[in-house]
Every structure is written in structure tokens, then in C-alpha cells.
Design a protein around this motif. Sequence first.
Motif, PDB file in Angstrom:
ATOM      1  N   TYR A 931       0.834  -1.200   0.000  1.00  0.00           N
ATOM      2  CA  TYR A 931       0.000   0.000   0.000  1.00  0.00           C
ATOM      3  C   TYR A 931       0.869   1.250   0.000  1.00  0.00           C
ATOM      4  O   TYR A 931       1.991   1.249   0.524  1.00  0.00           O
ATOM      5  CB  TYR A 931      -0.913   0.041   1.233  1.00  0.00           C
ATOM      6  CG  TYR A 931      -2.028  -0.967   1.214  1.00  0.00           C
ATOM      7  CD1 TYR A 931      -3.314  -0.600   0.819  1.00  0.00           C
ATOM      8  CD2 TYR A 931      -1.813  -2.285   1.600  1.00  0.00           C
ATOM      9  CE1 TYR A 931      -4.352  -1.526   0.799  1.00  0.00           C
ATOM     10  CE2 TYR A 931      -2.840  -3.217   1.581  1.00  0.00           C
ATOM     11  CZ  TYR A 931      -4.106  -2.832   1.183  1.00  0.00           C
ATOM     12  OH  TYR A 931      -5.126  -3.745   1.166  1.00  0.00           O
ATOM     13  N   GLY A 932       0.300   2.322  -0.580  1.00  0.00           N
ATOM     14  CA  GLY A 932       0.958   3.619  -0.555  1.00  0.00           C
ATOM     15  C   GLY A 932      -0.074   4.716  -0.411  1.00  0.00           C
ATOM     16  O   GLY A 932      -1.280   4.488  -0.603  1.00  0.00           O
ATOM     17  N   VAL A 933       0.364   5.900  -0.065  1.00  0.00           N
ATOM     18  CA  VAL A 933      -0.531   7.034   0.136  1.00  0.00           C
ATOM     19  C   VAL A 933      -0.570   7.886  -1.126  1.00  0.00           C
ATOM     20  O   VAL A 933       0.478   8.272  -1.655  1.00  0.00           O
ATOM     21  CB  VAL A 933      -0.089   7.884   1.338  1.00  0.00           C
ATOM     22  CG1 VAL A 933      -0.963   9.122   1.481  1.00  0.00           C
ATOM     23  CG2 VAL A 933      -0.141   7.056   2.620  1.00  0.00           C
ATOM     24  N   ASP A 934      -1.791   8.147  -1.604  1.00  0.00           N
ATOM     25  CA  ASP A 934      -1.988   9.015  -2.766  1.00  0.00           C
ATOM     26  C   ASP A 934      -2.069  10.454  -2.267  1.00  0.00           C
ATOM     27  O   ASP A 934      -3.104  10.886  -1.751  1.00  0.00           O
ATOM     28  CB  ASP A 934      -3.279   8.606  -3.498  1.00  0.00           C
ATOM     29  CG  ASP A 934      -3.450   9.342  -4.814  1.00  0.00           C
ATOM     30  OD1 ASP A 934      -2.809  10.387  -5.002  1.00  0.00           O
ATOM     31  OD2 ASP A 934      -4.246   8.878  -5.653  1.00  0.00           O
ATOM     32  N   LYS A 935      -0.994  11.186  -2.383  1.00  0.00           N
ATOM     33  CA  LYS A 935      -0.944  12.559  -1.892  1.00  0.00           C
ATOM     34  C   LYS A 935      -1.910  13.463  -2.660  1.00  0.00           C
ATOM     35  O   LYS A 935      -2.469  14.412  -2.100  1.00  0.00           O
ATOM     36  CB  LYS A 935       0.481  13.110  -2.011  1.00  0.00           C
ATOM     37  CG  LYS A 935       1.486  12.404  -1.104  1.00  0.00           C
ATOM     38  CD  LYS A 935       1.146  12.615   0.363  1.00  0.00           C
ATOM     39  CE  LYS A 935       2.186  11.972   1.279  1.00  0.00           C
ATOM     40  NZ  LYS A 935       1.862  12.153   2.710  1.00  0.00           N
ATOM     41  N   GLY A 936      -2.125  13.157  -3.959  1.00  0.00           N
ATOM     42  CA  GLY A 936      -3.069  13.951  -4.743  1.00  0.00           C
ATOM     43  C   GLY A 936      -4.472  13.842  -4.192  1.00  0.00           C
ATOM     44  O   GLY A 936      -5.208  14.835  -4.123  1.00  0.00           O
ATOM     45  N   ALA A 937      -4.863  12.612  -3.765  1.00  0.00           N
ATOM     46  CA  ALA A 937      -6.183  12.430  -3.171  1.00  0.00           C
ATOM     47  C   ALA A 937      -6.286  13.156  -1.838  1.00  0.00           C
ATOM     48  O   ALA A 937      -7.318  13.752  -1.516  1.00  0.00           O
ATOM     49  CB  ALA A 937      -6.462  10.935  -2.990  1.00  0.00           C
ATOM     50  N   GLU A 938      -5.213  13.138  -1.055  1.00  0.00           N
ATOM     51  CA  GLU A 938      -5.224  13.851   0.227  1.00  0.00           C
ATOM     52  C   GLU A 938      -5.424  15.341   0.020  1.00  0.00           C
ATOM     53  O   GLU A 938      -6.194  15.994   0.716  1.00  0.00           O
ATOM     54  CB  GLU A 938      -3.912  13.588   0.972  1.00  0.00           C
ATOM     55  CG  GLU A 938      -3.864  12.264   1.704  1.00  0.00           C
ATOM     56  CD  GLU A 938      -2.672  12.179   2.651  1.00  0.00           C
ATOM     57  OE1 GLU A 938      -1.737  12.995   2.488  1.00  0.00           O
ATOM     58  OE2 GLU A 938      -2.692  11.314   3.533  1.00  0.00           O
ATOM     59  N   ILE A 939      -4.704  15.898  -0.954  1.00  0.00           N
ATOM     60  CA  ILE A 939      -4.813  17.335  -1.236  1.00  0.00           C
ATOM     61  C   ILE A 939      -6.215  17.681  -1.719  1.00  0.00           C
ATOM     62  O   ILE A 939      -6.819  18.667  -1.296  1.00  0.00           O
ATOM     63  CB  ILE A 939      -3.750  17.753  -2.276  1.00  0.00           C
ATOM     64  CG1 ILE A 939      -2.348  17.586  -1.680  1.00  0.00           C
ATOM     65  CG2 ILE A 939      -3.975  19.187  -2.745  1.00  0.00           C
ATOM     66  CD1 ILE A 939      -1.232  17.768  -2.689  1.00  0.00           C
ATOM     67  N   ALA A 940      -6.776  16.835  -2.634  1.00  0.00           N
ATOM     68  CA  ALA A 940      -8.122  17.076  -3.149  1.00  0.00           C
ATOM     69  C   ALA A 940      -9.146  17.014  -2.027  1.00  0.00           C
ATOM     70  O   ALA A 940     -10.078  17.830  -1.969  1.00  0.00           O
ATOM     71  CB  ALA A 940      -8.461  16.054  -4.230  1.00  0.00           C
ATOM     72  N   GLY A 941      -8.992  16.056  -1.107  1.00  0.00           N
ATOM     73  CA  GLY A 941      -9.914  15.954   0.012  1.00  0.00           C
ATOM     74  C   GLY A 941      -9.831  17.152   0.927  1.00  0.00           C
ATOM     75  O   GLY A 941     -10.853  17.653   1.415  1.00  0.00           O
ATOM     76  N   ALA A 942      -8.612  17.631   1.160  1.00  0.00           N
ATOM     77  CA  ALA A 942      -8.439  18.809   2.012  1.00  0.00           C
ATOM     78  C   ALA A 942      -9.073  20.040   1.370  1.00  0.00           C
ATOM     79  O   ALA A 942      -9.733  20.842   2.045  1.00  0.00           O
ATOM     80  CB  ALA A 942      -6.947  19.045   2.268  1.00  0.00           C
ATOM     81  N   MET A 943      -8.877  20.199   0.054  1.00  0.00           N
ATOM     82  CA  MET A 943      -9.468  21.333  -0.647  1.00  0.00           C
ATOM     83  C   MET A 943     -10.989  21.257  -0.624  1.00  0.00           C
ATOM     84  O   MET A 943     -11.671  22.271  -0.493  1.00  0.00           O
ATOM     85  CB  MET A 943      -8.966  21.363  -2.092  1.00  0.00           C
ATOM     86  CG  MET A 943      -7.485  21.690  -2.227  1.00  0.00           C
ATOM     87  SD  MET A 943      -6.913  21.586  -3.941  1.00  0.00           S
ATOM     88  CE  MET A 943      -7.923  22.859  -4.697  1.00  0.00           C
ATOM     89  N   ARG A 944     -11.538  20.037  -0.735  1.00  0.00           N
ATOM     90  CA  ARG A 944     -12.997  19.874  -0.706  1.00  0.00           C
ATOM     91  C   ARG A 944     -13.576  20.295   0.623  1.00  0.00           C
ATOM     92  O   ARG A 944     -14.609  20.965   0.689  1.00  0.00           O
ATOM     93  CB  ARG A 944     -13.350  18.410  -0.997  1.00  0.00           C
ATOM     94  CG  ARG A 944     -14.846  18.120  -0.977  1.00  0.00           C
ATOM     95  CD  ARG A 944     -15.158  16.667  -1.285  1.00  0.00           C
ATOM     96  NE  ARG A 944     -14.679  15.763  -0.254  1.00  0.00           N
ATOM     97  CZ  ARG A 944     -14.886  14.441  -0.262  1.00  0.00           C
ATOM     98  NH1 ARG A 944     -15.532  13.897  -1.280  1.00  0.00           N
ATOM     99  NH2 ARG A 944     -14.425  13.677   0.706  1.00  0.00           N
ATOM    100  N   SER A 945     -12.909  19.915   1.703  1.00  0.00           N
ATOM    101  CA  SER A 945     -13.424  20.263   3.031  1.00  0.00           C
ATOM    102  C   SER A 945     -13.258  21.736   3.354  1.00  0.00           C
ATOM    103  O   SER A 945     -14.032  22.312   4.113  1.00  0.00           O
ATOM    104  CB  SER A 945     -12.716  19.419   4.094  1.00  0.00           C
ATOM    105  OG  SER A 945     -11.323  19.690   4.089  1.00  0.00           O
ATOM    106  N   GLN A 946     -12.245  22.373   2.765  1.00  0.00           N
ATOM    107  CA  GLN A 946     -11.989  23.780   3.065  1.00  0.00           C
ATOM    108  C   GLN A 946     -12.788  24.727   2.193  1.00  0.00           C
ATOM    109  O   GLN A 946     -12.983  25.878   2.553  1.00  0.00           O
ATOM    110  CB  GLN A 946     -10.495  24.081   2.897  1.00  0.00           C
ATOM    111  CG  GLN A 946      -9.623  23.371   3.928  1.00  0.00           C
ATOM    112  CD  GLN A 946      -8.149  23.525   3.632  1.00  0.00           C
ATOM    113  OE1 GLN A 946      -7.769  24.237   2.700  1.00  0.00           O
ATOM    114  NE2 GLN A 946      -7.317  22.861   4.422  1.00  0.00           N
TER     115      GLN A 946
END
Length: 1112
Positions: A931-946
Motif C-alpha cells: 500500500y501507498g498514500v496518494d498525496k493527490g487524493a489527500e490534497i483534493a480531500g483537504a481542498m474539498r473540506s476547506q
Amino acid sequence: MAGPTTTIDDVEGGSGEKKFTFDYSFWSHDGFSVNGEGLLIPEDGNSLYVDQKKVFDCLGVEVLNNAWTGYHCCLFAYGQTGAGKSYSMVGFGPNKGIVPITCEDIFRRIGENQDPAKHFEVTIGMLEIYNEKIQDLLIHPSQRTKGGLEVRESKQLGIYVQDLTKRAVNSYEAIEDVVDEGTANRTIGSTLMNATSSRAHTVLIIEFTQVTTYMGKEGRKLSVINLVDLAGSEKAEQTGASGDRLKEGCAINKSLSALGNVISALADKASGKLKKGQVIPYRDSKLTRLLQNALGGSSKTIMICALSPASSNYEETLSTLRYADRAKKIKNHAEINEDPTEKLLNQLKEENERLKALLEGKGVATGGGPNGAGGSAVSEAERMRIEEDHKKEIAAMEKALEGMQKGWEQRLKEAEEAAAKQAAEKAKGPDWKKIPHLTNINEDEVLTGKLNYALTENAEIWIGKKSSDFTPDLPLSGIGIHSRHAVIANRAANIIVIKGMEGADYTFINGDKTMQNREVTLQHGDRVVFGSQYAFLVVIPSIGSQGDLIQAHDFESIMKEVAEKQGDLKSILKSPEELAAEKKRHEEYEAKMKEVEELKRKAEEEAQAALRAKEEEFQKKMKEMEERLNQEEKRKAEEEFKKQQELIAKEAERARQEAEKKEKEVQEQKRVEHEQQVEQSALDEKLARILPLVKEANMIAQEMGKPYHLSTKLQVHITHKRRKKTELLVSVSLEGNHVYDWHSSILENRIFLMREMFENWADADDKFEFLTSIPDEEDPFWDPVQSDRLIGKAELFLKPLSYQIDADAQAKLLSSEGKQCGILHVAIEPVSPDGGPIADEDLVENPTDLIGTRMDLLVKIHKAEKLPEALANDVRVQYTYFLDDEPRKVPAVEGHNRSPAFNYSEVITQDPVTEKFLDYLNNDALSFEVYGVDKGAEIAGAMRSQAPSAQGSRQASRQASRQASMQHTPAARTPRNAGAMTPMIEEKPEEVDADYLADFGNRMAKPPAAKAKPKPAPAPAPASIPTSPSVPAKPTAAAEQLVPPAAPVVSASDPSTPAVPQVSPSPVPSQSPSEPAIPTKKPAAAPKPAAKGKAKQDANAGGKGSKACTIQ
């Protein structure tokens, strides 16, 4: 199926057979033939096939017998869509189902009555429950109550649907007319409301009354027969939508879930397991409320469960069987309904007077003395609520009294007058065997061909969505449908043309997209699709019949054609090359089988020839011996002959075994190919069903300005029998970044919520406020971001360990799409209890010698290499060993690293070694998941919540732009000099970015590339008018101005059975675990081990009012 027993076998999951016993088990999948009348009958005396007559004889006759006795009856069909519910209930063509045969038999029995003192009264009602709203199917959709009908209850009338239309009938033909009318209205409602008919419950209510007169007094025996065709139950799928957080949020699923809860509770009650104080949850849905009496009251109830025999539907089939198994435990206590009418009338009058007294304030009591004296005070809001409820009850009582006091002859006369009026209106309508028209193709085959829109000569038909300033001739609704969507005109000599207007991008002719203000000539048999799910056929009777076209096309094949032509789905029709390759494979298989047969024949002939030769030689020698009288030589000759016979027999056996082995290999190869074809066929069918939903969801997101995009992907995994299985997933991206995957069943569930949200948004005055006020947990597009992504799996065979030899490999990492995405260095070494090498005296020759001993294994995970750039963040590994309940997790290597070193080791002890463990080592592989962390998904999720309002801003901007572009659209329906249809040059459909199966790994790792700005359309050339893509172009005169419109005609006609589409397979990605070579020497000593570390609808459509609607 054998007798009453149904057996289900999990051929893929390996969980074995499960048996269920019911009153009847009917097999109707195969083993039938078609007789001269078109009836499906058993093909021979040994066939298990059960035809419609046998089903009626077993079930329908019992329903009628109970009704004649005076019991209330209910028969409902449950099961997965496509499994045969509607076929069992309604039937197809000459193969009538239980409903029509029951109706026919009622009047056959009435006709056989010889008692002059007895007569019979039959009334029919028909309703549909969709999205928790009850609709009267005997009322035109444009005249229905907006919120649907209500289910009510009184002591006298029991549970009933308020204001439901009931038609008196006196013949089977009258029932047919009523059912046809209801089916036509159901089709119109489905079209106007963008409803999915397979997700609706349909109920036919027959009130059968036997009236007996004796000595001037009248006695009545009433039986209410409910015939229920439930919606498809596929959303109960265990591996799909059952895990969706919003599954129960969809009202369409709510009724089936409530029905399951009621059945479970009633089964517990029958077995004495119902908890004290627990209430049967009838009120949780309108379906269970309506069927309360049938499920747990005074009724004789029969349940039909329709099953799919396909292995891909195993989970749903098992769920259906368990559902039925619970239902059979319910025990109802039915009573004969033999109440005198006069008594009931008096009770109703008394109840009506009591309710009126309550409204006048004479009895709104909450306890204590009169008028509530001594009771608690009633608030104004509570008093108003009680008053409103009482008003509704009075209205219902008065209507019931009016109906009961009205004589049967009067009610029958009114029904006959209404039928005569409908027949007269129908006679004024067009002759559908002569006039060109559009006919609808519905996903529910029962509703196909029920709506016909006349293409009157020198007139035009406007297609679109009804608005405050515009009413189209063919009203549609839902995503992708615009107000002035398209227009169709019939010129002289049946030259029919269509022009895409506002909805040109969502109008398709034979799969090809139209262009705005560009004209296309339609031909007989052309398929026309509007929006995402409205399909029609062009019928020109002078060329061919409507029935033949309906048999040649169905909803699924038409939508496949659109998906295929628009690039959403690669061709699933076999190309000439594929057909040639398949023919070649078949010829090769036949050649191999002939070769095998020839080998077997040749071997047998050679063996027989050799035996004959030896026999002749032996006889010759024996004759010579006898002449010489040499007994010793004779004995030796006999022994030599016997040995040679044995050698020849052994050689013949060896040749036979070789031939049989080759035959088995050829047959196994054929079986594997067949399984792959079946799997791919099922996958293609699912793709054809899911892709239109993906497209519709994307259209909804785009229209509302939501930053989501859905696409399909294939996921490959290995079953416990080492078989590859491919599943269809829906990938969801946010602002171009992949954020989570859905099982296809989740989308099938969510699409209803998306439609409901879209229509509420479309009706909202402040669309920006509507969007920003939706909580995340109620948004069907929203789910928690899945940033922790599976990179791939590596598998290591364990068989060397059973010989106490190291299993060591540089295993390939394969992604869920079946592509290599890296390498994982892993090893498993047998060690001594102290972690060192195994002593020579502890080594065994045979693996079975390990049984009963202790075995220590050192698992090593060294490092990974060549991981995908986008996911090589905080990489970790996990694996599940033998009987582990939870996976063992390796600590993550923090940071970005395409070649992370784990340096992980752990000793696992098996004490003692068992046969099951040894079988695990010999036949299984250990799977390592990276497994690995998708940093692009993390950034998109953060932008969605903000930034929750960003989508509203985009939507507001898009809406303003659309309104500006529509200012030039004429608001009134008048002849338009500037609106004449302009000829066009036929162009190829717009290409899509990529095929849905192309390079899933790259698509997941990188944001989708920006689309090129579309080029302006080329100027039209007035030289010719294109025909539909399936016919050659014809020369024509210059464009003509359209004539003012004539009213279209909507009609209902008999359905026909559509042809079953043929689906061809597509290749399956392969996956094979790494298997290390077995070394010949014992490995060196091992180092010490490290520590363990988830609707508003337009009901007023229907042409210009309802003047254009006639029922045929």
C-alpha cells in the motif's frame, strides 16, 4: 431443483452446496421447446422444465379456491431483476402468467354458476409504489395528486388506499382493458418522471364479492386478491451496495428492506423468538403498510421467489433463498369474510357521526370526563393536527359510504360508459398500421411499445422538458433533457427529419450524436435516444411493422449502440477478425478431437493386429511342436507367447491412456475457454448496464457544477481455486484526482439519490444555497477520501516449505488491473526453534513426516522496487497467513520512496503441523499486499473540506452562461422563417479521451489530461441531406420551412417480446504468482528474527394537457 428442494452450489467461492425446501421448486431455465402456438413446453418426458400452466395449476388455482371460499388472498413475486418475476406474474405473448390466467378463470367460474340466488361482483384497482409514493395507475399522470395517495386504516374498512380508483368489470375482456390502461399510464408516468420501472412495485387489487339472496335478505362474502410484482431485489447484494453508507437513504430500497424486516419479525413471532414489547414494523414503508393484512393478518398468502442460475449472481440468489426460507415460517390466521352489508353501513355511519362530533368540539378528549374534563390540556398545534386528521377520515368515510350505497348495477353502468367513451376516443385516433410514428422502448419489456407518437404529415413534434413558458408535444424529464430539446417533422411522402436543438449533444440517431440546428433524415427502424435513458424506434408502416422492429431491438442493445458509437464502450460485437479467429479455434478443437479419436482407433487396431499376428504365430508353432512332440519347447513357446501378450496389452493400455490424457487436456482447455467467455459475457452485460449510469452521473455532476467525474475500471483477483475473476468498479475523481472506488452496485444505488438531488436542485429558487446546504453525509457523490491505496499484490508459492526448503523470490507486484507495478523481494525460510538452521537429523524425506511436529518459518520482506511514482509514499506491506483473522502489518517506510527497504522479519510457529496446514503449504500461495498514500487524493480531500462553496460558484457561473446563450431561443411555438431545418454534411461522432479499458494504472497515477478545446463545426453544405447512419444518403431538394405543429397522439398497444442481445467476450488480464525453483541443497543458517513489530418530478406533462392521449 428436485421436487420441493432447491440446491445451490458456490462453484467459485467453494463454500459447497446449500439446500432449501419449499412447497414447490420450479425449474424453467432450459429444457423447453416451442410448439406451434408459441407456447413453451417441456422438450421431452425427462425435462425438468415447468411451464406456465403447471405453475398456475399449483399456485393460481389455490388462490382462486381460497377466494371462492371467502378468504383474502395475496400472491407476490420477489427476486432479482431479470430472474423471471414479471414472467411468472404477467407472462409474455401466448405464455400467460398467473395474473391473466387468474382473471380469466374468475369469469369462467362465474359463467358456470347455476344458482339463481347468487351473483358476483368484481372490481379492479391498480397501483404502483415508486420511491415511497403510491400512484393510481388508472389515473393519467397529469391528473394525479402530486404527493401520491395515502394508506389509511379504520376498524370498518381495514387498511386501504384512500381515493384509489376501482373499476367494476363483468368480463375478462373488461379486465384486460383496465390492465392495459394501467400499463399505459405506468409507461407515461415512467417517461414523464424519469422513473426506473424495475425499481417500482406494481399491485393489482381484485375485489371479488359473492352476493347471496335468501328470503329477502342479502349476504355478502368478500375476498380481496392482491397480486403483487415487487421491484428487483438486486440491491441486497452482499458484496456491493450493502456496504454503501447511503443504501437505506434511498427510498426505493427502503420498502424492500422494510419488507425483509417485517418478514424476519413475523418469522420470529411464529417461532416464539419475538422479544417482549417488539412491534412488527409495518409502518416503516408504504408497501408493508399496504400488505400488512397479507403478511401477518387474515389472508392466504403465497410468495414466489424468482432465482437466477448464473454463478455470478450467487450472493443474490442465496440471499433470496434465505429470504424465502424465513417467509415460509410465518403463520397467518385467515378468516372467511362474511359480513352483512347493512351492519357495515351502520357502523360506518356511526363512525362518521362520531368524527363529526369530535370536530365540533364535543369529544376531543384526552381522558377523564366529557370534553376532556379531568384530562391533560391539548395544545393548539395538537388540536389542529387532530382536526386535520379527522377531516381526512370523514372525507374517506363519506366516499366509502357513497361507494357502498351505490348499487352494483349503477357502478357497472358507470364503468361501461367510461369504457365506451375511451373506445370512442380511441376510434378517433390514428391508425397505427398506416401512419408513421415513434414507439417507445423501455427497459421493462412489459412497457415497451405502449407509447406511440404520431408523425403527422406536414407537421412537427417538439421533444423536451415542460417549463413555465413551453409545453412540448413529447414531454420528457431528467438529466440531459432540455426545454426545446429536439424537433421532428414529417414532410410529404414520409420524408421524416429530426433536428437537434438545445439538446443536440444528448440526442443520438443509431448511436451517432446530432449537431445543433443540423438536420438528419430518419428511416424506418432508426433508433432515437434522448438524454440518458429515453429510447424510441421510428416506425413507417408502409415499409415494415412495429412488432417486427420491437422483436429486433431492445433497450439494452440500443443503449449499447450509443455507448459503443460514443466511445464509452469498446465494441462488444464480434468483428470479422474475431469471428474468423473463433472459427479457427473451433476448427482446431475439432481437428484435435478427430486426431485423438484417430489415435485411439489406431492404437486399438494395432493392438488387435499384433494380438492376431502373435496368435497366428503361436498356433503355427504349436502345430510344429505337436508334430515334434517336444513338450519342453511347447511349454517355452506358451510362456513366450504369454509374455508377448502382456507386453502388447501394456503397450495398448499405454497408448489408450496417452490418448485419454490428450483428450482430457483438450477438453480442459475448452472448458477454461468457455468459462472465460461466460465471465466476459457477464462482464460485458454489466458494463452495458453500468456505463449509461456512469454517463448520467457525470452529466448530473456537470450540470450542477459538482467537481466529480466517474469512470469504469476492472479489478482482477484470484479465487481460492486459483481462478482469475474480474470485477467492475467505478472510479471517482475529484478535480482530476482519484479519491475513491465504488462497487458497481453502489452506483446503481446512488444514481437514484443523484436523480432526486438533481430534480430538487432544478426546482430550487436559489441553486447556490441548495448546493451549499447539503451535508456531506447526504451528498450521493461524497464519500471519505481513500488516500491509502493498494499499489499491488505479490504472491509466493509455499510448496518448497513442505520439503523444508526456502521459498525465496523477487515477486512481481501486480496491480488490481492485472498489470505489473513493481517488484517485492520476499523470502520464507524453515528454521529451528531458536531461529537457526534446521539440524540434519530434523530433516524429513517425506512431507507427511512433518505431521505432528513443530514447524518454525522465518518470513522476510526485504524491499520493494520500481513502485509507481504517484503512490510511492509511506509505503507499507501486509499479509494474511494461514488461519490469521487479521492481516499482519509491516511498519511503513515514511516519506516518498520508489524503492523502500523494509528489512522486516518474523518467525511464525505452527505447532503441531496438521494435514490442513500441509495442504495449505502444498496448494496455496502467500499474498503480500503493498500500500501507498496518494498525496493527490489527500490534497483534493483537504481542498474539498476547506472550500465547500466552490461547486456552487461554478454552477452559478455555468447557469448564467447558459441563460445568456438561450436569450436567442424563441419563447413561443410559431412558424419560424429563421428556424427552417438546414441541411448538413454528416460528420463522425466526437471522439473521447480514451477507451475505458486503456491503461488503468497510468490513469490512476496521473490526473486526466485536459481536453483540447473543441473546434468550431464546419459550415453546412446545402448539397445533400444526410440519412441516418445505417442507410445510404438520398438526393433531396433544398431545405423546406416547417409547418405549424399538429397535436401528436399517444397510444397504448400490445407488447412484443424483444430479442435477447448477443454479447461477445473481451480479454481478461492475467495474473500468476511467483513460484521459486526448488533448490537441491539445504540453505545456510538463518539470522535471528527481528521483534514483531454510502424528487421532485414533473407530473403535469403529457403533451398539451391530456387532449392528445387515447388508450388503444
